[in-house]
Design a protein around this motif. Structure first.
Motif, PDB file in Angstrom:
ATOM      1  N   VAL A  55     -10.704   2.252   7.139  1.00 48.34           N
ATOM      2  CA  VAL A  55     -10.748   1.011   7.899  1.00 48.34           C
ATOM      3  C   VAL A  55      -9.328   0.521   8.146  1.00 48.34           C
ATOM      4  N   GLY A  56      -9.103  -0.029   9.315  1.00 51.88           N
ATOM      5  CA  GLY A  56      -7.789  -0.523   9.699  1.00 51.88           C
ATOM      6  C   GLY A  56      -7.313   0.141  10.981  1.00 51.88           C
ATOM      7  N   ARG A  57      -6.127  -0.224  11.392  1.00 53.79           N
ATOM      8  CA  ARG A  57      -5.555   0.297  12.636  1.00 53.79           C
ATOM      9  C   ARG A  57      -4.665   1.505  12.357  1.00 53.79           C
ATOM     10  N   LEU A  58      -4.841   2.506  13.204  1.00 52.75           N
ATOM     11  CA  LEU A  58      -3.964   3.686  13.127  1.00 52.75           C
ATOM     12  C   LEU A  58      -2.548   3.272  13.525  1.00 52.75           C
ATOM     13  N   GLY A  59      -1.565   3.821  12.838  1.00 57.93           N
ATOM     14  CA  GLY A  59      -0.177   3.471  13.118  1.00 57.93           C
ATOM     15  C   GLY A  59       0.256   2.179  12.480  1.00 57.93           C
ATOM     16  N   TYR A 101     -10.884   4.984  19.150  1.00 55.34           N
ATOM     17  CA  TYR A 101      -9.998   4.660  18.032  1.00 55.34           C
ATOM     18  C   TYR A 101      -9.385   3.286  18.242  1.00 55.34           C
ATOM     19  N   GLN A 102      -9.042   2.659  17.126  1.00 49.89           N
ATOM     20  CA  GLN A 102      -8.292   1.408  17.198  1.00 49.89           C
ATOM     21  C   GLN A 102      -6.947   1.650  16.524  1.00 49.89           C
ATOM     22  N   ALA A 103      -5.889   1.201  17.198  1.00 48.93           N
ATOM     23  CA  ALA A 103      -4.538   1.514  16.727  1.00 48.93           C
ATOM     24  C   ALA A 103      -3.571   0.383  17.031  1.00 48.93           C
ATOM     25  N   CYS A 146     -11.389   2.901  11.921  1.00 51.91           N
ATOM     26  CA  CYS A 146     -10.311   3.343  12.801  1.00 51.91           C
ATOM     27  C   CYS A 146     -10.802   4.284  13.891  1.00 51.91           C
ATOM     28  N   VAL A 147     -11.920   4.982  13.679  1.00 49.60           N
ATOM     29  CA  VAL A 147     -12.482   5.867  14.701  1.00 49.60           C
ATOM     30  C   VAL A 147     -14.008   5.776  14.720  1.00 49.60           C
ATOM     31  N   GLY A 148     -14.565   6.128  15.864  1.00 55.50           N
ATOM     32  CA  GLY A 148     -16.006   6.267  16.042  1.00 55.50           C
ATOM     33  C   GLY A 148     -16.239   7.353  17.078  1.00 55.50           C
TER      34      GLY A 148
END
Length: 157
Positions: A55-59, A101-103, A146-148
């Motif tokens: 869980v959280g943002r990539l980068g 993705y969330q980044a 972070c991904v789905g």
């Protein structure tokens, strides 16, 4: 050529990949919907044994390598859904993946993260794992994953 169901289970064992029971839907929908010899798998997240992982943002909070691992886990959940609701013996091939993705705004390694799923499908399903894919950076994913990943499979008639 139809594969015996044990072929894919043997391949998973050879690759030391464990499929856990598939996560339950997070709302009023089916995990797998079959229409006209195509199985559509609802979005899968990096969940293992009811634990929310990655869980959280990539980068930001998560590295690209962790994103790759998260995509692998989401892909394993797709395989688990197929195993439970369709059966590997009915799969003609993987068609397409939509990878979300969330980044962090400056992060730009979506293709590397997506390869976590793509490479897993190719290893397990071999030629039947060849597919197209789309990659989408989104502002937010449920539960801060972070991904789905969603998937579609052609089925043997």
């Amino acid at each position: 050529m139809n594969e015996k169901p044990n072929h894919f289970m043997s391949k998973l064992k050879e690759l030391e990949i464990t499929l856990y029971p598939p996560p339950l839907p997070g709302g009023t929908y089916d995990s797998v919907n079959i229409r006209n010899h195509v199985a559509f798998v609802a979005i899968q997240f990096p969940i293992r044994a009811d634990q929310y992982l990655y869980v959280g943002r990539l980068g930001n909070k998560l590295s690209s390598k962790e994103g790759y691992q998260a995509a692998q886990l989401a892909a394993k959940n797709i395989l688990s859904q197929i195993h439970q609701y369709v059966g590997f013996e009915k799969v003609a091939g993987l068609n397409h993946l939509d990878i979300y993705y969330q980044a962090h705004e400056d992060w730009d390694e979506g293709p590397f993260v997506a390869d976590g799923a793509s490479e897993l499908f190719l290893k397990v399903l071999e030629e039947k794992g060849r597919h197209t894919r789309s990659i989408f950076g989104v502002h937010k994913l449920p539960r801060n994953f972070c991904v789905g990943i969603t998937a579609s499979f052609s089925l043997i008639s």
